[in-house]
Write an enzyme that holds these catalytic residues in place. Structure first.
Site, PDB file in Angstrom:
ATOM      1  N   ASP A  34     -40.266  14.489  65.025  1.00  0.00           N
ATOM      2  CA  ASP A  34     -39.951  15.455  66.064  1.00  0.00           C
ATOM      3  C   ASP A  34     -39.890  14.656  67.358  1.00  0.00           C
ATOM      4  O   ASP A  34     -40.417  13.538  67.437  1.00  0.00           O
ATOM      5  CB  ASP A  34     -41.048  16.520  66.118  1.00  0.00           C
ATOM      6  CG  ASP A  34     -40.896  17.447  67.296  1.00  0.00           C
ATOM      7  OD1 ASP A  34     -39.814  18.040  67.448  1.00  0.00           O
ATOM      8  OD2 ASP A  34     -41.855  17.554  68.093  1.00  0.00           O
ATOM      9  N   MET A  35     -39.259  15.191  68.387  1.00  0.00           N
ATOM     10  CA  MET A  35     -39.134  14.428  69.631  1.00  0.00           C
ATOM     11  C   MET A  35     -40.100  14.913  70.712  1.00  0.00           C
ATOM     12  O   MET A  35     -40.988  14.184  71.132  1.00  0.00           O
ATOM     13  CB  MET A  35     -37.690  14.492  70.145  1.00  0.00           C
ATOM     14  CG  MET A  35     -37.450  13.607  71.363  1.00  0.00           C
ATOM     15  SD  MET A  35     -35.731  13.634  71.937  1.00  0.00           S
ATOM     16  CE  MET A  35     -35.665  15.251  72.720  1.00  0.00           C
ATOM     17  N   ASP A  36     -39.912  16.140  71.168  1.00  0.00           N
ATOM     18  CA  ASP A  36     -40.672  16.663  72.305  1.00  0.00           C
ATOM     19  C   ASP A  36     -42.138  16.849  71.938  1.00  0.00           C
ATOM     20  O   ASP A  36     -42.462  17.614  71.033  1.00  0.00           O
ATOM     21  CB  ASP A  36     -40.072  17.989  72.775  1.00  0.00           C
ATOM     22  CG  ASP A  36     -38.640  17.826  73.260  1.00  0.00           C
ATOM     23  OD1 ASP A  36     -38.429  17.040  74.195  1.00  0.00           O
ATOM     24  OD2 ASP A  36     -37.736  18.470  72.692  1.00  0.00           O
TER      25      ASP A  36
ATOM     26  N   ASP B 149     -45.789  17.827  66.164  1.00  0.00           N
ATOM     27  CA  ASP B 149     -46.858  18.283  67.040  1.00  0.00           C
ATOM     28  C   ASP B 149     -46.905  19.806  67.147  1.00  0.00           C
ATOM     29  O   ASP B 149     -47.646  20.329  67.975  1.00  0.00           O
ATOM     30  CB  ASP B 149     -46.690  17.703  68.447  1.00  0.00           C
ATOM     31  CG  ASP B 149     -45.544  18.354  69.200  1.00  0.00           C
ATOM     32  OD1 ASP B 149     -45.702  18.658  70.393  1.00  0.00           O
ATOM     33  OD2 ASP B 149     -44.481  18.574  68.600  1.00  0.00           O
TER      34      ASP B 149
END
Length: 188
Positions: A11-13, A167
């Site tokens: 995941d990025m954010d 997250d």
């Protein structure tokens, strides 16, 4: 530690990039134009969702008739104006760097594809990833598994041979539904 996996999906954010505070600031800026606010816990609970879905929840909580797609676009515009000055990699980027060139890696994000590309390029990290799947690349968003299944497909790796770093609860649900192992980075 992750050598028994054939593909790594991030995941990025909030997972590899510290963008969450700027996302919230962009929401505050845009919503203030309409005299609206948001419950921070609710928005955090929607992490991983595309902006239009978050907009729907905010609009519903105010019983407003705003268009969620238009509101999400306003938020994205505000975000773009702020994010490049504030974005920083999170410590998990060390895992990315350690496995670069050793395993195929992808980003599966609730952000728009172009935004993910631009942020990773801005930080000099784009070449670490073989594929990016953004919210506009799929029709069924997290907690549905489509984002991560598309990542595995692009990496040419069986889903069961992938590990997802996440997250957010929606992302972990998506990883489970895709039949992938996951690392909840909030516990690291």
């Amino acid at each position: 530690m992750y050598g028994h996996y054939d593909g790594l999906i991030f995941d990025m954010d909030g997972t590899i990039l510290d963008t969450e505070p700027t996302h919230r600031k962009a929401w505050q800026t845009v919503l203030a134009r309409y005299g609206l606010t948001f419950d921070e816990r609710t928005v955090i609970g929607l992490n991983g969702s595309p902006s239009w879905r978050i907009a729907e929840v905010i609009i519903a909580s105010h019983q407003s008739d705003l268009d969620p797609v238009a509101l999400a676009q306003e938020k994205t515009t505000a975000l773009k104006a702020m994010l490049f000055d504030t974005v920083r990699p999170l410590p998990l980027i060390e895992v990315v760097k350690a496995w670069k060139g050793k395993r195929p890696m992808a980003v599966g994000t609730g952000s728009e594809h172009a935004m993910a590309e631009a942020l990773l390029q801005h930080l000099g990290l784009r070449d670490c990833f073989d594929a990016i799947v953004g919210a506009d690349d799929v029709t069924r968003h997290k907690p549905e598994p489509e984002t991560f299944l598309r990542c595995a497909e692009l990496l040419k790796v069986e889903p069961a041979r992938c590990v997802v770093f996440e997250d957010a609860d929606f992302g972990i649900q998506a990883a489970k539904a895709a039949g992938m192992d996951f690392v909840d980075v909030r516990l690291l």
